[in-house]
Design an enzyme around this catalytic site. Structure first.
Site, PDB file in Angstrom:
ATOM      1  N   ARG A  72       1.533  21.432  21.323  1.00  0.00           N
ATOM      2  CA  ARG A  72       0.488  22.292  20.529  1.00  0.00           C
ATOM      3  C   ARG A  72      -0.367  23.179  21.270  1.00  0.00           C
ATOM      4  O   ARG A  72      -0.781  23.150  22.511  1.00  0.00           O
ATOM      5  CB  ARG A  72      -0.473  21.150  20.078  1.00  0.00           C
ATOM      6  CG  ARG A  72       0.475  20.231  19.159  1.00  0.00           C
ATOM      7  CD  ARG A  72      -0.641  18.995  18.469  1.00  0.00           C
ATOM      8  NE  ARG A  72      -0.824  18.419  19.319  1.00  0.00           N
ATOM      9  CZ  ARG A  72      -2.131  18.112  20.147  1.00  0.00           C
ATOM     10  NH1 ARG A  72      -3.041  19.048  19.734  1.00  0.00           N
ATOM     11  NH2 ARG A  72      -2.713  17.039  20.899  1.00  0.00           N
ATOM     12  N   TYR A  85       7.607  24.522  18.198  1.00  0.00           N
ATOM     13  CA  TYR A  85       7.216  23.352  18.996  1.00  0.00           C
ATOM     14  C   TYR A  85       6.967  22.404  17.800  1.00  0.00           C
ATOM     15  O   TYR A  85       5.920  22.749  16.751  1.00  0.00           O
ATOM     16  CB  TYR A  85       6.206  23.211  20.114  1.00  0.00           C
ATOM     17  CG  TYR A  85       5.739  21.879  20.447  1.00  0.00           C
ATOM     18  CD1 TYR A  85       6.682  20.990  21.053  1.00  0.00           C
ATOM     19  CD2 TYR A  85       4.521  21.394  20.011  1.00  0.00           C
ATOM     20  CE1 TYR A  85       6.122  19.744  21.392  1.00  0.00           C
ATOM     21  CE2 TYR A  85       3.971  20.219  20.248  1.00  0.00           C
ATOM     22  CZ  TYR A  85       4.803  19.246  20.837  1.00  0.00           C
ATOM     23  OH  TYR A  85       4.497  18.215  21.311  1.00  0.00           O
ATOM     24  N   LYS A 142       0.932  16.736  12.222  1.00  0.00           N
ATOM     25  CA  LYS A 142      -0.513  16.728  12.456  1.00  0.00           C
ATOM     26  C   LYS A 142      -1.193  17.727  11.499  1.00  0.00           C
ATOM     27  O   LYS A 142      -2.291  17.679  11.099  1.00  0.00           O
ATOM     28  CB  LYS A 142      -0.779  17.566  13.761  1.00  0.00           C
ATOM     29  CG  LYS A 142       0.104  16.951  15.028  1.00  0.00           C
ATOM     30  CD  LYS A 142      -0.582  15.562  15.204  1.00  0.00           C
ATOM     31  CE  LYS A 142      -0.071  14.920  16.517  1.00  0.00           C
ATOM     32  NZ  LYS A 142      -0.656  13.450  16.612  1.00  0.00           N
ATOM     33  N   HIS A 147      -5.695   9.426  13.268  1.00  0.00           N
ATOM     34  CA  HIS A 147      -4.665   9.432  14.421  1.00  0.00           C
ATOM     35  C   HIS A 147      -4.567   8.056  15.038  1.00  0.00           C
ATOM     36  O   HIS A 147      -5.044   8.013  16.171  1.00  0.00           O
ATOM     37  CB  HIS A 147      -5.282  10.639  15.371  1.00  0.00           C
ATOM     38  CG  HIS A 147      -4.233  10.814  16.470  1.00  0.00           C
ATOM     39  ND1 HIS A 147      -4.742  11.449  17.558  1.00  0.00           N
ATOM     40  CD2 HIS A 147      -2.762  10.901  16.597  1.00  0.00           C
ATOM     41  CE1 HIS A 147      -3.596  11.488  18.299  1.00  0.00           C
ATOM     42  NE2 HIS A 147      -2.460  11.464  17.618  1.00  0.00           N
ATOM     43  N   SER A 189      -3.796  11.815  22.590  1.00  0.00           N
ATOM     44  CA  SER A 189      -2.578  12.008  22.788  1.00  0.00           C
ATOM     45  C   SER A 189      -2.046  11.613  24.399  1.00  0.00           C
ATOM     46  O   SER A 189      -2.979  11.694  25.297  1.00  0.00           O
ATOM     47  CB  SER A 189      -2.336  13.560  22.714  1.00  0.00           C
ATOM     48  OG  SER A 189      -2.575  14.154  21.609  1.00  0.00           O
ATOM     49  N   CYS A 231      -1.622   8.714  25.783  1.00  0.00           N
ATOM     50  CA  CYS A 231      -2.502   7.306  26.353  1.00  0.00           C
ATOM     51  C   CYS A 231      -1.781   6.131  26.257  1.00  0.00           C
ATOM     52  O   CYS A 231      -2.100   5.109  26.102  1.00  0.00           O
ATOM     53  CB  CYS A 231      -3.921   7.135  25.683  1.00  0.00           C
ATOM     54  SG  CYS A 231      -5.230   8.340  26.316  1.00  0.00           S
ATOM     55  N   ASP A 283       1.659   6.809  15.174  1.00  0.00           N
ATOM     56  CA  ASP A 283       0.878   7.804  15.773  1.00  0.00           C
ATOM     57  C   ASP A 283      -0.326   7.958  14.508  1.00  0.00           C
ATOM     58  O   ASP A 283      -1.265   8.749  14.625  1.00  0.00           O
ATOM     59  CB  ASP A 283       1.778   9.329  15.484  1.00  0.00           C
ATOM     60  CG  ASP A 283       1.089  10.526  16.037  1.00  0.00           C
ATOM     61  OD1 ASP A 283       0.242  10.197  17.079  1.00  0.00           O
ATOM     62  OD2 ASP A 283       1.275  11.626  15.627  1.00  0.00           O
ATOM     63  N   ARG A 314      10.209  15.485  24.371  1.00  0.00           N
ATOM     64  CA  ARG A 314      10.276  14.408  23.198  1.00  0.00           C
ATOM     65  C   ARG A 314      11.577  13.979  22.892  1.00  0.00           C
ATOM     66  O   ARG A 314      12.563  14.345  23.025  1.00  0.00           O
ATOM     67  CB  ARG A 314       9.569  15.104  22.204  1.00  0.00           C
ATOM     68  CG  ARG A 314       8.043  15.784  22.440  1.00  0.00           C
ATOM     69  CD  ARG A 314       6.947  14.769  22.292  1.00  0.00           C
ATOM     70  NE  ARG A 314       5.731  15.145  22.610  1.00  0.00           N
ATOM     71  CZ  ARG A 314       4.593  14.795  22.029  1.00  0.00           C
ATOM     72  NH1 ARG A 314       4.605  13.715  21.165  1.00  0.00           N
ATOM     73  NH2 ARG A 314       3.583  15.182  22.495  1.00  0.00           N
TER      74      ARG A 314
END
Ligand code: OXD
Ligand code: MN
Length: 609
Positions: free
Chosen positions: A73, A215, A224, A244, A266, A268, A291, A387
C-alpha cells in the site's frame, strides 16, 4: 453477459460514461462464474503475466510477480478527499475533492487504451445480507478481477440484488498504463510511477478512485478502500462500527462458545491469531474473518459482527505449517500467489515457510536464486510483503457461522501491537470508555506492509485504523464512545482487552512463544467474559493473577512475572508520550472522556510509585 444486459440503467450508464473517458478496447462484465475465472487465468498464463503452479502440489494455483515498485500500500499517495481538510483529520492525506477529481479525470482520459474494461459488481458481506454493502469496480486489470472473485462475492447474483435502481459504491481503478496501437505489456506487470499513483476516497459522495497501482490494498477496492475507509464513514453516519479486526470463535472443553474480534496493526499476526490451533487440551478456536469486521447492534442489544470478505489476502513470508497450518491448507489450492519465489518443480517458496529452499528458485524479481544461508546480506527470494489470495471456504478452521447474514454475537474485543516493553501480555479495561482509550493508544513497530515508512520504528496506530479511517480520527474516537453509550444494555457490551505477544527481555529475548500458545490468553479472556477468571485490579486495568494463565514450556515463573508486571515507570512515560505527542494531534476533536481518562490513569500510576 454484455453491458446492455444490465437491468440497472444508472449502473449501465455509469459504466458507459467511464468507458467513454477511459476508451478501453472492449467491456467485460464479471459474472462471477468459474468458467470466466478459468478463462481469465488461461489468458493471463498465455500472456506470460503469471505462471501455473504444479497441479499435483498446488492444484488450481498461479503465481505473479509485480513490478518491483508496486509491492505494498502507498500511504503517502492515499487520500481522503473530504470537503474540508478538517473533516479528513490530522492523520489522513487531503486534497480538495474538486481539484483531485479534475486531476484524476485527466489521468483517466484514455487510460484504458488497448485494454479491456472489466466491470465487477461485488458484495461485501453475504449477498443480500442486511449488513452487506454493494460496490462496482471498473478496472483494466485481470489480476484485480480474479483476486476480487476470491476476496469478495462477485457477479450476476450481486446484480440481481441491485435490481434496477439499488445503491452501490462506485469504484474506478486503472493500472495507469495505456497501450499504444499494437503494443502489449508482454507479460510485464503494468503500473504507473509512484508520483502518478492515487488511492482516493471521496467520503461525502462515497466514491473510490484508484490509479496507477495493481497491488492488492491499492487495487482490490472492496477491501481497505470500501470495507474500511468508506465503510467507516457509513458506520459513523448509521451508528455501527467498520473495523480492521479479525473475528474468531473460542469454544471451551464443555462446548460453550464465545466470539471475539481483534484489532492489530498490519503484519502483527492477525491472520495467525484468527486461525490459531490451541495448545491447551479441549479448547477449540475457529475462524470467522482475518482482517475486517463490521459490527452492528442486533435486536437483542448485543453487538453482532460479520466478515465482509470471502477470502484471505495473507502475508506469505513467515507462514508455515508450524506458524499457521490453517493458512497453509487454505492456500494449498485454487489460490493466487504474488511476489513469492517459485521452485524448479513449480511450487512456491518463501522465507519462513519452514524448510530450506530446494535447488534453484526463481525469485520475485524473476531471477535465478540459490539459498546461501551463510550470507546474511542475501536478498530475499520472496518479497517481505508477498501474499497469498485464498478462498476462506478452504480454511480448515472456518466456523460454520462465518457466512451467517446476521453475524456473530461479540463478547470480547482485543487490541494489540508489537511492543517490546511496557505493555503486559494481557490486561482488561474496566469499562467501555477505558477500552476506547486502549484502542486509541495502540502502537506497533513498523513492518513491510506499508511501503513508505521506516521499518523498525514505532508508530501509534489507533484501533489499527491509522491508514484506514475515512474521516477525522478524533471524531472516530468519539464515535466509539457514542456506540458504547447507545447500548440498550451496558452489561451486554463486549469486554475490551489489550494483548501483547511481543514482549522481550532487556537482552532482546522473546518472553512469550506466541502462535498456538496464545490460546492460553484467549482462555483467560473467555473466563473473564464468564466472570470466572482469576484476576487482580492494577493501575492500568484488570490483570490475570500470576497463576491464572498456565505457563507454556520454556516460559519460567520469572518470565511470567515480567509478562504480567505493571511497569509503572514505563506507563508514566507512555502517559507522557500520549499527552505530549499523540493526543494533541487531534486538537479539539479529541473526546474529553479520553483526556480525562489519561489524567485518572496518571494519578493511579503516581499513587502506585
Ligand atoms: C493488509 C494490511 O494487507 O493491513 O491487511 O496491510
Ligand atoms: Mn489488514
Amino acid at each position: 453477459m454484455n453491458v446492455n444486459d444490465i437491468a440497472h440503467s444508472g449502473l449501465k450508464q455509469w459504466i458507459l460514461d467511464f468507458a467513454e473517458l477511459a476508451t478501453p478496447e472492449n467491456i467485460v462484465i464479471a459474472d462471477g462464474s468459474s468458467a470466466q475465472y478459468d478463462e481469465l487465468v488461461a489468458q493471463q498464463i498465455a500472456g506470460g503475466y503469471c505462471v501455473p503452479l504444479n497441479p499435483e502440489k498446488k492444484p488450481g494455483c498461479i503465481a505473479y510477480n509485480s513490478d518491483p515498485s508496486d509491492v505494498a500500500r502507498v500511504e503517502n499517495r492515499t487520500y481522503i478527499a473530504a470537503k474540508t481538510k478538517e473533516a479528513a483529520g490530522p492523520t489522513n492525506n487531503w486534497i480538495d475533492p474538486d481539484q483531485l477529481k479534475t486531476d484524476m479525470t485527466g489521468l483517466y482520459r484514455g487510460c484504458m487504451k488497448g485494454r479491456t474494461l472489466y466491470a465487477i459488481p461485488f458484495s461485501m458481506g453475504p449477498v443480500g445480507s442486511p449488513i452487506a454493502k454493494i460496490g462496482v469496480e471498473l478496472t483494466d486489470s485481470a489480476y484485480v478481477v480474479i483476486n476480487m472473485m476470491i476476496m469478495t462475492r462477485v457477479g450476476s447474483k450481486v446484480l440481481d440484488v441491485l435490481g434496477t435502481d439499488g445503491a452501490f459504491v462506485p469504484c474506478y481503478h486503472s493500472v495507469g498504463k495505456p497501450l499504444a496501437e499494437g503494443e502489449s505489456d508482454n507479460g510485464v506487470w503494468p503500473c504507473a510511477p509512484i508520483e502518478k499513483k492515487y488511492i482516493s476516497h471521496f467520503p461525502e459522495t462515497r466514491e473510490i478512485w484508484s490509479y496507477g497501482s495493481g497491488y492488492g490494498g491499492n487495487a482490490l477496492l472492496g477491501k481497505k478502500c470500501l470495507a474500511l475507509r468508506i465503510a467507516s464513514v457509513l458506520a459513523r453516519d448509521e451508528g455501527w462500527l467498520a473495523e480492521h479486526m479479525l473475528i474468531l470463535k473460542v469454544t471451551n472443553p464443555e462446548g460453550k462458545s464465545i466470539f471475539v474480534t481483534g484489532a492489530f496493526p498490519s503484519a502483527c499476526g492477525k491472520t495467525n491469531l484468527a486461525m490459531l490451533i490451541p495448545t491447551i487440551p479441549g479448547w477449540k478456536v475457529e475462524t470467522v474473518g482475518d482482517d475486517i469486521a463490521w459490527m452492528k447492534y442486533g435486536a437483542d442489544g448485543q453487538l453482532y459482527a460479520i466478515n465482509p470478505e470471502a477470502g484471505f489476502f495473507g502475508v506469505a513470508p513467515g507462514t508455515s505449517t508450524e506458524s499457521n497450518l490453517n493458512a497453509m491448507v487454505s492456500a494449498s489450492k485454487n489460490s493466487i500467489f504474488t511476489n513469492c519465489a517459485i521452485t524448479e518443480d513449480k511450487d512456491i517458496w518463501w522465507e519462513g515457510i519452514g524448510y530450506d529452499a530446494p535447488g534453484t528458485l526463481i525469485d520475485w524479481h524473476g531471477n535465478e536464486w540459490v539459498q546461501d544461508k551463510g550470507n546474511k546480506e542475501q536478498k530475499t527470494a520472496a518479497h517481505p510483503n508477498a501474499r497469498f489470495t485464498a478462498p476462506a471456504s478452504q480454511c480448515p478452521s472456518i466456523a460454520s457461522e462465518w457466512e451467517d447474514p446476521k453475524g456473530v454475537p461479540i463478547s470480547a474485543i482485543l487490541f494489540g501491537g508489537r511492543r517490546a516493553s511496557t505493555v503486559p501480555l494481557v490486561h482488561q479495561s474496566s469499562n467501555w470508555n477505558h477500552g476506547v482509550f486502549l484502542g486509541s493508544i495502540v502502537g506497533s513497530e513498523i513492518t513491510a506492509a506499508a511501503l513508505d515508512l521506516k521499518v523498525g520504528s514505532i508508530r501509534r496506530d489507533p484501533f489499527a485504523m491509522l491508514p484506514f479511517c475515512g474521516y477525522n480520527m478524533g471524531d472516530y474516537f468519539q464515535h466509539w464512545i457514542n456506540v458504547g453509550k447507545a447500548a440498550k444494555d451496558q452489561t451486554k457490551l463486549p469486554k475490551i482487552f489489550y494483548v501483547n505477544w511481543f514482549r522481550k527481555t532487556a537482552e532482546g529475548k522473546w518472553l512469550w512463544p506466541g502462535f498456538g500458545e496464545n490460546s492460553r490468553v484467549l482462555k483467560w479472556v473467555f473466563e473473564s467474559c464468564q466472570g470466572t477468571a482469576k484476576s487482580v485490579e492494577t493501575p492500568i486495568g484488570t490483570m490475570p493473577t500470576l497463576d491464572a494463565i498456565d505457563r507454556p514450556a520454556g516460559v519460567s515463573e520469572d518470565d511470567m512475572k515480567q509478562l504480567l508486571y505493571v511497569d509503572v515507570k514505563g506507563w508514566l512515560k507512555e502517559v507522557d508520550d500520549i499527552r505530549t505527542n499523540h493526543y494533541p494531534k487531534f486538537g479539539d476533536h479529541l473526546p474529553k472522556e479520553l483526556a480525562e481518562f489519561l489524567d485518572q490513569m496518571e494519578a493511579k500510576l503516581k499513587a502506585a510509585l
